[in-house]
Design a protein around this motif. Structure first.
Motif, PDB file in Angstrom:
ATOM      1  N   LEU A 106     -10.123 -24.252  56.944  1.00 13.56           N
ATOM      2  CA  LEU A 106     -11.033 -23.481  55.957  1.00 13.56           C
ATOM      3  C   LEU A 106     -10.943 -23.341  54.559  1.00 13.56           C
ATOM      4  O   LEU A 106     -12.112 -23.133  54.056  1.00 13.56           O
ATOM      5  N   ALA A 107      -9.815 -23.737  53.976  1.00 12.41           N
ATOM      6  CA  ALA A 107      -9.986 -23.991  52.480  1.00 12.41           C
ATOM      7  C   ALA A 107     -10.615 -25.043  52.050  1.00 12.41           C
ATOM      8  O   ALA A 107     -11.710 -24.984  51.441  1.00 12.41           O
ATOM      9  N   LYS A 108     -10.709 -26.204  52.983  1.00 13.24           N
ATOM     10  CA  LYS A 108     -11.507 -27.464  52.592  1.00 13.24           C
ATOM     11  C   LYS A 108     -12.850 -26.905  52.944  1.00 13.24           C
ATOM     12  O   LYS A 108     -13.682 -27.469  52.125  1.00 13.24           O
ATOM     13  N   ALA A 109     -13.252 -26.131  53.812  1.00 16.68           N
ATOM     14  CA  ALA A 109     -14.589 -26.139  54.283  1.00 16.68           C
ATOM     15  C   ALA A 109     -15.402 -25.218  53.197  1.00 16.68           C
ATOM     16  O   ALA A 109     -16.473 -25.163  52.979  1.00 16.68           O
ATOM     17  N   PHE A 110     -14.706 -24.013  53.020  1.00 14.48           N
ATOM     18  CA  PHE A 110     -15.417 -22.983  52.169  1.00 14.48           C
ATOM     19  C   PHE A 110     -14.788 -23.018  50.667  1.00 14.48           C
ATOM     20  O   PHE A 110     -15.450 -22.249  49.919  1.00 14.48           O
ATOM     21  N   GLU A 114      -9.202 -29.668  46.939  1.00 14.67           N
ATOM     22  CA  GLU A 114      -8.053 -29.600  46.264  1.00 14.67           C
ATOM     23  C   GLU A 114      -7.294 -28.328  47.135  1.00 14.67           C
ATOM     24  O   GLU A 114      -6.269 -28.116  47.109  1.00 14.67           O
ATOM     25  N   SER A 115      -8.186 -27.587  47.402  1.00 21.08           N
ATOM     26  CA  SER A 115      -7.641 -25.897  48.009  1.00 21.08           C
ATOM     27  C   SER A 115      -7.070 -26.321  49.161  1.00 21.08           C
ATOM     28  O   SER A 115      -5.850 -25.493  49.537  1.00 21.08           O
ATOM     29  N   GLY A 116      -7.273 -27.332  50.052  1.00 21.06           N
ATOM     30  CA  GLY A 116      -6.499 -27.334  51.442  1.00 21.06           C
ATOM     31  C   GLY A 116      -5.275 -28.154  50.983  1.00 21.06           C
ATOM     32  O   GLY A 116      -4.165 -27.525  51.626  1.00 21.06           O
ATOM     33  N   LYS A 117      -5.062 -28.702  49.850  1.00 20.46           N
ATOM     34  CA  LYS A 117      -3.511 -29.131  49.315  1.00 20.46           C
ATOM     35  C   LYS A 117      -3.063 -27.967  48.975  1.00 20.46           C
ATOM     36  O   LYS A 117      -1.560 -27.675  49.084  1.00 20.46           O
ATOM     37  N   PHE A 118      -3.594 -27.184  48.152  1.00 19.68           N
ATOM     38  CA  PHE A 118      -2.938 -25.695  47.459  1.00 19.68           C
ATOM     39  C   PHE A 118      -2.400 -25.107  48.586  1.00 19.68           C
ATOM     40  O   PHE A 118      -1.228 -24.258  48.572  1.00 19.68           O
ATOM     41  N   VAL A 119      -3.369 -24.728  49.740  1.00 21.77           N
ATOM     42  CA  VAL A 119      -3.096 -23.872  50.866  1.00 21.77           C
ATOM     43  C   VAL A 119      -1.962 -24.472  51.568  1.00 21.77           C
ATOM     44  O   VAL A 119      -1.068 -23.510  51.755  1.00 21.77           O
ATOM     45  N   ASN A 120      -2.020 -25.452  51.642  1.00 23.21           N
ATOM     46  CA  ASN A 120      -0.828 -26.157  52.464  1.00 23.21           C
ATOM     47  C   ASN A 120       0.573 -26.000  51.851  1.00 23.21           C
ATOM     48  O   ASN A 120       1.497 -25.876  52.698  1.00 23.21           O
TER      49      ASN A 120
END
Length: 140
Positions: A106-110, A114-120
């Motif tokens: 979701l972070a990467k899509a929306f 870099e958000s995907g890494k942050f959320v992970n």
């Protein structure tokens, strides 16, 4: 509606609530107005559960997102984390790996790549203490 679609719609609803102070039911209605969605129960549970537990969820995120204040995070990232933390703490039938994978996607899509890494990273810290966090919830 698949759980993945429900999570996308829940994120969109939470974003509206967060950014425009839209009432929960109105936000859900807005993201589902295109019709064709048969079962909204999981979507409603995610949005209403996240909103009902927002104070506790934000406290958990604040504790584990070192160096980040919630109001300084990208609003999409903040709401992806809120949704994921709600699921981790309250939806015990969903495997932890699924919650994290869905949140990162979701972070990467929306948001941003870099958000995907942050959320992970934030969720990785939270799951290390997940049993403690779940236990402290019952004592509140």
């Amino acid at each position: 509606m698949s759980r993945r679609v429900a999570r996308e719609k829940a994120l969109q609803s939470l974003y509206q609530i967060d950014m425009a102070d839209v009432p929960v039911e109105e936000a859900i209605r807005h993201v589902t107005e295109d019709g064709g969605l048969k079962d909204l129960s999981f979507l409603r549970k995610l949005v209403m559960g996240t909103e009902a537990n927002l104070k506790r969820i934000d406290a958990v995120i604040g504790q584990y997102a070192s160096g980040w204040e919630l109001d300084r995070m990208a609003s999409v990232d903040r709401n992806v984390l809120r949704l994921a933390v709600y699921e981790l703490l309250h939806e015990t039938d969903v495997p932890v790996s699924v919650v994290i994978n869905e949140a990162v996607e979701l972070a990467k899509a929306f948001s941003t790549p870099e958000s995907g890494k942050f959320v992970n990273g934030v969720l990785g810290k939270i799951i290390r203490d997940l049993d403690i966090l779940k236990g402290s919830q019952t004592n509140e």
